[in-house]
Design a protein around this motif. Structure first.
Motif, PDB file in Angstrom:
ATOM      1  N   ASP A 172      27.150  11.038  -1.168  1.00 21.70           N
ATOM      2  CA  ASP A 172      28.147  11.521  -2.062  1.00 21.70           C
ATOM      3  C   ASP A 172      28.421  10.791  -3.258  1.00 21.70           C
ATOM      4  OD1 ASP A 172      29.305   9.138  -1.283  1.00 21.70           O
ATOM      5  OD2 ASP A 172      31.072  10.319  -0.069  1.00 21.70           O
ATOM      6  N   ALA A 173      27.520  10.261  -3.947  1.00 19.15           N
ATOM      7  CA  ALA A 173      27.543   9.478  -5.109  1.00 19.15           C
ATOM      8  C   ALA A 173      28.216  10.165  -6.144  1.00 19.15           C
ATOM      9  CB  ALA A 173      26.191   8.693  -5.635  1.00 19.15           C
ATOM     10  N   LEU A 174      27.912  11.591  -6.446  1.00 16.27           N
ATOM     11  CA  LEU A 174      28.341  12.068  -7.541  1.00 16.27           C
ATOM     12  C   LEU A 174      29.855  12.526  -7.208  1.00 16.27           C
ATOM     13  CD1 LEU A 174      25.445  12.642  -8.009  1.00 16.27           C
ATOM     14  CD2 LEU A 174      26.006  14.839  -8.952  1.00 16.27           C
ATOM     15  N   GLU A 175      30.105  12.702  -6.183  1.00 16.76           N
ATOM     16  CA  GLU A 175      31.659  12.923  -5.818  1.00 16.76           C
ATOM     17  C   GLU A 175      32.334  11.478  -5.881  1.00 16.76           C
ATOM     18  OE1 GLU A 175      34.684  14.078  -1.774  1.00 16.76           O
ATOM     19  OE2 GLU A 175      32.272  14.586  -1.829  1.00 16.76           O
TER      20      GLU A 175
ATOM     21  N   TRP B 169      20.134   5.546   3.942  1.00 17.14           N
ATOM     22  CA  TRP B 169      21.164   5.807   3.002  1.00 17.14           C
ATOM     23  C   TRP B 169      22.382   5.617   3.452  1.00 17.14           C
ATOM     24  CZ3 TRP B 169      20.064   6.482  -1.945  1.00 17.14           C
ATOM     25  CH2 TRP B 169      18.699   6.946  -2.222  1.00 17.14           C
ATOM     26  N   PRO B 170      22.871   5.884   4.701  1.00 16.32           N
ATOM     27  CA  PRO B 170      24.288   5.653   4.995  1.00 16.32           C
ATOM     28  C   PRO B 170      24.842   4.265   4.432  1.00 16.32           C
ATOM     29  CG  PRO B 170      23.419   7.100   6.510  1.00 16.32           C
ATOM     30  CD  PRO B 170      22.319   6.617   5.746  1.00 16.32           C
ATOM     31  N   TYR B 171      24.058   3.165   4.657  1.00 13.60           N
ATOM     32  CA  TYR B 171      24.273   1.869   4.178  1.00 13.60           C
ATOM     33  C   TYR B 171      24.704   1.614   2.881  1.00 13.60           C
ATOM     34  CZ  TYR B 171      23.414   0.481   9.094  1.00 13.60           C
ATOM     35  OH  TYR B 171      23.673   0.585  10.697  1.00 13.60           O
ATOM     36  N   TRP B 172      23.630   2.617   2.158  1.00 14.88           N
ATOM     37  CA  TRP B 172      23.647   2.259   0.493  1.00 14.88           C
ATOM     38  C   TRP B 172      24.918   3.137  -0.023  1.00 14.88           C
ATOM     39  CZ3 TRP B 172      17.883   3.534   1.107  1.00 14.88           C
ATOM     40  CH2 TRP B 172      16.933   2.674   1.801  1.00 14.88           C
TER      41      TRP B 172
ATOM     42  N   ALA C   6      27.435   0.630   0.385  1.00 15.58           N
ATOM     43  CA  ALA C   6      27.476  -0.270  -0.529  1.00 15.58           C
ATOM     44  C   ALA C   6      27.740  -0.075  -1.880  1.00 15.58           C
ATOM     45  CB  ALA C   6      26.018  -0.733  -0.408  1.00 15.58           C
ATOM     46  N   LEU C   7      27.456   1.125  -2.419  1.00 15.62           N
ATOM     47  CA  LEU C   7      27.621   1.714  -3.683  1.00 15.62           C
ATOM     48  C   LEU C   7      29.291   1.722  -4.010  1.00 15.62           C
ATOM     49  CD1 LEU C   7      26.956   3.054  -6.338  1.00 15.62           C
ATOM     50  CD2 LEU C   7      27.115   5.126  -4.950  1.00 15.62           C
ATOM     51  N   LYS C   8      30.062   2.059  -2.864  1.00 13.30           N
ATOM     52  CA  LYS C   8      31.476   2.175  -2.868  1.00 13.30           C
ATOM     53  C   LYS C   8      32.016   0.709  -2.982  1.00 13.30           C
ATOM     54  CE  LYS C   8      31.478   6.621  -0.827  1.00 13.30           C
ATOM     55  NZ  LYS C   8      31.911   7.459   0.502  1.00 13.30           N
ATOM     56  N   ASP C   9      31.287  -0.243  -2.043  1.00 13.33           N
ATOM     57  CA  ASP C   9      31.871  -1.514  -2.126  1.00 13.33           C
ATOM     58  C   ASP C   9      31.596  -2.362  -3.257  1.00 13.33           C
ATOM     59  OD1 ASP C   9      32.680  -0.952   0.654  1.00 13.33           O
ATOM     60  OD2 ASP C   9      30.915  -1.702   1.609  1.00 13.33           O
TER      61      ASP C   9
ATOM     62  N   ALA D  79      32.728  -1.990 -12.029  1.00 16.29           N
ATOM     63  CA  ALA D  79      33.648  -1.733 -13.155  1.00 16.29           C
ATOM     64  C   ALA D  79      33.752  -2.797 -13.931  1.00 16.29           C
ATOM     65  CB  ALA D  79      34.949  -1.129 -12.419  1.00 16.29           C
ATOM     66  N   LYS D  80      34.156  -3.953 -13.594  1.00 22.92           N
ATOM     67  CA  LYS D  80      34.370  -5.035 -14.281  1.00 22.92           C
ATOM     68  C   LYS D  80      33.131  -5.421 -15.284  1.00 22.92           C
ATOM     69  CE  LYS D  80      35.200 -10.002 -13.940  1.00 22.92           C
ATOM     70  NZ  LYS D  80      35.270 -11.058 -12.815  1.00 22.92           N
TER      71      LYS D  80
END
Length: 330
Positions: free
Chosen positions: A96-99, A310-313, A316-319, A325-326
């Motif tokens: 759900d990267a786009l979302e 994929w579920p782990y990645w 990880a993207l969200k984490d 952002a920094k």
């Protein structure tokens, strides 16, 4: 005048006459510069065709624009794994990267193409995988075109999974300062030692039919060392880093994912998911050891479970978002 001289003079004269008859002195076609060939807009979702002079073809680049397009935004590059977004094993279809990025003030950039290439600059054309100059495209050709086309801030981050978890580190080292933040999920950073090199060969040759001789040359070619993220880790200094990997221990949901409805092949895939993630965990810890030894800080996530899927990645993207952002100044 000798006969040989007469023949040479005749050939030169004939060539000159032929060129004149065809309209004058022959000139080489001017080199075509990298450019955005076309843009197809569907609301916030833009499909760009970007001409790569290095590969002499158009590359598809999907972009999700921020909600407020009137304000400049940084560019967050997201690379898929070995399929390079060409198949279903992509951020778009598996997560759900786009979302997740839909409320972030960034241009989400998803290049499509380059399966089996590691997004590298290959030494020569490969009979199966073709011409690959992805490092040039992603570090030299594409960034200024996106800044101009999207009105970007000029700040970038990049994240990649599996084989592209190696690539994002290589790209950051190839052009220090281009990417303010790098996130590598389940990648094997080392490629020049026998273990790392075999991992690359397994991915490129066994899975995609390419030949790593065309990529970096034989095992003793200096290109392997020159492109090894661990060896060249000093070039990551000043970059915000996020490194993650599971350890290969499957959870019940992993087993269901791999095996349900897939018969014997599902069991084989589960075994591969366990082994590959265990290997990337080994590689990721070696990268940590190198970064620690030279005083480069990074954020690490090494859970005591997890296979290569994929579920782990997605998590990880969200984490890793605060780190990304920094690095983009937001």
């Amino acid at each position: 005048m000798k006969l040989s001289s007469l023949r040479a003079a005749a050939l030169i004269a004939a060539g000159t006459l032929a060129m004149t008859a065809l309209g004058g002195v022959a000139t080489a076609e001017p080199a075509k510069a990298p450019a955005v060939s076309s843009i197809d807009k569907d609301g916030r979702n833009w499909n760009l065709q970007v001409y790569s002079a290095a590969m002499n073809k158009d590359i598809t680049v999907e972009v999700q624009r921020p909600l407020d397009e009137s304000k400049p935004a940084p560019n967050a590059y997201l690379l898929s794994g070995l399929d390079a977004g060409e198949g279903s094993a992509s951020w778009q279809q598996q997560t759900d990267a786009l979302e997740f990025f839909s409320d972030k003030h960034v241009n989400l950039v998803l290049p499509i193409g380059g399966k089996g290439s590691y997004y590298a600059d290959w030494k020569q054309e490969d009979p199966v995988l073709g011409v690959n100059k992805w490092q040039t495209f992603l570090t030299e050709e594409l960034p200024p075109l996106l800044d101009e086309t999207l009105g970007s801030t000029g700040k970038n981050s990049i994240a990649g999974v599996s084989t592209s978890g190696t690539s994002v580190l290589q790209l950051a080292e190839a052009k220090p300062g281009l990417f303010g933040a790098v996130a590598a999920y389940s990648g094997c950073a080392q490629i020049a030692d026998p273990i790392g090199r075999q991992f690359v060969k397994f991915s490129v040759e066994t899975w995609k039919g390419g030949n790593t001789i065309n990529m970096y040359g034989p095992d003793n070619d200096p290109a392997w060392v020159e492109n090894d993220p661990v060896v060249n880790a000093e070039k990551l200094r000043g970059t915000e880093l996020y490194i993650s990997s599971g350890n290969g221990n499957p959870q019940p949901e992993d087993i269901r994912y791999y095996t349900e409805g897939n018969g014997p092949q599902g069991v084989i895939n589960l075994g591969l998911g366990i082994v590959i993630e265990g290997a990337t965990n080994f590689c990721s810890h070696n990268l940590k050891n190198k970064l620690d030894s030279i005083g480069i800080p990074a954020t690490y996530q090494f859970p005591p479970v997890g296979t290569h899927y994929w579920p782990y990645w997605e998590q990880a993207l969200k984490d890793s978002w605060p780190v990304l952002a920094k690095g983009m100044g937001i």
